[in-house]
Design a protein around this motif. Structure first.
Motif, PDB file in Angstrom:
ATOM      1  N   ASP A   1       0.836  -1.206   0.000  1.00  0.00           N
ATOM      2  CA  ASP A   1       0.000   0.000   0.000  1.00  0.00           C
ATOM      3  C   ASP A   1       0.870   1.255   0.000  1.00  0.00           C
ATOM      4  OD1 ASP A   1      -2.323  -1.477   0.040  1.00  0.00           O
ATOM      5  OD2 ASP A   1      -2.599  -1.340   2.208  1.00  0.00           O
TER       6      ASP A   1
ATOM      7  N   SER B   1       2.484   1.770  -3.348  1.00  0.00           N
ATOM      8  CA  SER B   1       1.480   2.245  -4.301  1.00  0.00           C
ATOM      9  C   SER B   1       1.227   3.737  -4.130  1.00  0.00           C
ATOM     10  CB  SER B   1       0.180   1.457  -4.108  1.00  0.00           C
ATOM     11  OG  SER B   1      -0.873   2.018  -4.854  1.00  0.00           O
ATOM     12  N   GLU B   2       1.066   4.166  -2.899  1.00  0.00           N
ATOM     13  CA  GLU B   2       0.802   5.584  -2.629  1.00  0.00           C
ATOM     14  C   GLU B   2       1.986   6.453  -3.041  1.00  0.00           C
ATOM     15  OE1 GLU B   2      -0.117   5.644   1.504  1.00  0.00           O
ATOM     16  OE2 GLU B   2      -1.971   4.468   1.266  1.00  0.00           O
TER      17      GLU B   2
ATOM     18  N   ALA C   1       2.473   3.520 -11.442  1.00  0.00           N
ATOM     19  CA  ALA C   1       1.537   3.759 -10.340  1.00  0.00           C
ATOM     20  C   ALA C   1       0.311   2.860 -10.454  1.00  0.00           C
ATOM     21  CB  ALA C   1       1.122   5.233 -10.324  1.00  0.00           C
TER      22      ALA C   1
ATOM     23  N   LYS D   1       0.150  -0.128 -11.904  1.00  0.00           N
ATOM     24  CA  LYS D   1       0.506  -1.515 -11.609  1.00  0.00           C
ATOM     25  C   LYS D   1       0.748  -1.726 -10.109  1.00  0.00           C
ATOM     26  CE  LYS D   1       0.642  -4.357 -14.121  1.00  0.00           C
ATOM     27  NZ  LYS D   1      -0.479  -5.197 -14.652  1.00  0.00           N
ATOM     28  N   LEU D   2       1.349  -0.758  -9.442  1.00  0.00           N
ATOM     29  CA  LEU D   2       1.561  -0.929  -8.002  1.00  0.00           C
ATOM     30  C   LEU D   2       0.240  -0.857  -7.240  1.00  0.00           C
ATOM     31  CD1 LEU D   2       4.919   0.744  -6.979  1.00  0.00           C
ATOM     32  CD2 LEU D   2       4.440  -1.508  -7.935  1.00  0.00           C
ATOM     33  N   HIS D   3      -0.709  -0.074  -7.739  1.00  0.00           N
ATOM     34  CA  HIS D   3      -2.045  -0.069  -7.138  1.00  0.00           C
ATOM     35  C   HIS D   3      -2.694  -1.436  -7.322  1.00  0.00           C
ATOM     36  CE1 HIS D   3      -6.427   0.627  -6.972  1.00  0.00           C
ATOM     37  NE2 HIS D   3      -6.136   1.591  -6.102  1.00  0.00           N
ATOM     38  N   GLN D   4      -2.561  -2.000  -8.520  1.00  0.00           N
ATOM     39  CA  GLN D   4      -3.126  -3.325  -8.781  1.00  0.00           C
ATOM     40  C   GLN D   4      -2.475  -4.374  -7.880  1.00  0.00           C
ATOM     41  OE1 GLN D   4      -2.269  -5.230 -12.618  1.00  0.00           O
ATOM     42  NE2 GLN D   4      -4.463  -5.656 -12.835  1.00  0.00           N
ATOM     43  N   ARG D   5      -1.178  -4.274  -7.699  1.00  0.00           N
ATOM     44  CA  ARG D   5      -0.466  -5.219  -6.817  1.00  0.00           C
ATOM     45  C   ARG D   5      -0.984  -5.129  -5.386  1.00  0.00           C
ATOM     46  NH1 ARG D   5       4.546  -4.217  -3.738  1.00  0.00           N
ATOM     47  NH2 ARG D   5       5.408  -6.248  -3.089  1.00  0.00           N
ATOM     48  N   ALA D   6      -1.107  -3.913  -4.868  1.00  0.00           N
ATOM     49  CA  ALA D   6      -1.583  -3.748  -3.493  1.00  0.00           C
ATOM     50  C   ALA D   6      -3.009  -4.269  -3.342  1.00  0.00           C
ATOM     51  CB  ALA D   6      -1.500  -2.271  -3.095  1.00  0.00           C
ATOM     52  N   TRP D   7      -3.854  -3.967  -4.316  1.00  0.00           N
ATOM     53  CA  TRP D   7      -5.252  -4.422  -4.293  1.00  0.00           C
ATOM     54  C   TRP D   7      -5.307  -5.946  -4.291  1.00  0.00           C
ATOM     55  CZ3 TRP D   7      -8.551  -7.229  -7.473  1.00  0.00           C
ATOM     56  CH2 TRP D   7      -9.931  -7.034  -7.309  1.00  0.00           C
TER      57      TRP D   7
ATOM     58  N   ALA E   1       9.460  -2.429  -6.528  1.00  0.00           N
ATOM     59  CA  ALA E   1       8.365  -1.524  -6.186  1.00  0.00           C
ATOM     60  C   ALA E   1       8.843  -0.288  -5.437  1.00  0.00           C
ATOM     61  CB  ALA E   1       7.322  -2.262  -5.349  1.00  0.00           C
TER      62      ALA E   1
END
Length: 295
Positions: A16, A19-20, A118, A120-126, A197
């Motif tokens: 998270d 991602s942020e 950004a 892809k890292l949001h997708q990873r965290a989700w 990441a």
């Protein structure tokens, strides 16, 4: 000793945060999309990026609506009120604890800002929040910037070469070319992915491996040159053109020659058990052969 639950919670928290940080660095806000006007915005964004045959868009608003209703992943990256990027994925078979990321795109105006990173890292965290441990997707192995992004910046690893996977696609990017794709797998909580990441990996450079065998090279005029000799090193280099999308517009014959050459060489090496271990940003796949591949 940490319990598995604690370990997962710690991993999710770190994802998270990564991602942020990526979103802030790109100057966007990434969030999940569920409402019809938002989903229609994704449809129109993709239409502006790919400019596809009207009968075959990358996604439709109706499909996006169904995917979100079923609990799948549709996100958007916003610069203020403007949608500048979007990513769509869906869950794999339940036993796989995985997702497939079907399509992601960033507007021309927002390219170069790491908006895709950004997303892809949001997708990873989700995904990690939901117990998903891997995400797969495909990309055109001839597009140099995509190879670098997927293999180096995200630390995904190739799993399979897929020949003409989608059939002919008549849009501004594919221009009717065969849709060979490299299927990659992103193992979300491995050390390599976790490091990628939060840092800026540079990848390999061919200057550091003078012993490597060149299996596919570029001629001075930018055409593919196949080396039919058997490799004498465990490392093999496979070239891609500098700008395949431009080449499809200016010299379709050369573009098709590159497709055929990469299919034969990269596809053949992977089918024979070679493993992609890196990508040089100058346009070279670096592969490691199995022991039986040496002279």
């Amino acid at each position: 000793m940490s319990t598995p639950t604690t370990a997962v919670s710690s991993s999710t928290s770190a994802a998270d945060q990564a991602s942020e940080t990526a979103a802030a660095s790109a100057g966007v806000q990434v969030r999940m999309l569920t409402e019809l006007p938002e989903l229609d915005g994704v449809y129109h964004l993709y239409d502006s990026i790919w400019r596809p045959d009207p009968k075959n868009p990358p996604v439709t608003t109706e499909l996006l609506r169904a995917l979100t209703k079923a609990g799948n992943y549709v996100s958007g990256a916003y610069d203020g009120d403007e949608l500048v990027g979007a990513c769509v994925g869906f869950f794999s078979a339940p036993a796989e604890v995985a997702m497939h990321s079907h399509v992601a795109g960033v507007s021309t105006a927002a390219r170069g800002r790491n908006v895709g990173f950004a997303l892809k890292l949001h997708q990873r965290a989700w995904a990690l929040q939901r117990g998903v441990t891997a995400i797969s997707w495909t990309f055109d192995p001839l597009i140099r910037r995509n190879a670098y992004f997927n293999l180096v910046k995200l630390a995904a690893h190739p799993a399979e070469y897929l020949t003409n996977f989608y059939g002919g696609m008549h849009d501004s990017i594919n221009n009717g070319d065969d849709t060979d794709r490299l299927l990659v797998r992103w193992d979300l909580d491995t050390p390599a992915v976790t490091t990628a990441a939060t840092t800026h990996p540079t990848g390999l450079t061919i200057q550091s491996m003078p012993e490597a065998t060149i299996a596919l090279d570029r001629s001075p005029d930018g055409r593919p040159i196949l080396n039919s000799s058997k490799p004498t090193s465990a490392l093999v280099l496979v070239a891609v053109p500098s700008d395949i999308e431009g080449l499809r517009q200016t010299d379709p014959t050369a573009a098709k020659a590159w497709r055929a050459a990469l299919r034969e060489v990269l596809g053949g090496l992977l089918a024979d058990g070679a493993r992609v271990v890196g990508f040089d940003r100058a346009g070279w796949y670096v592969l490691e052969l199995p022991a039986r591949g040496l002279i």
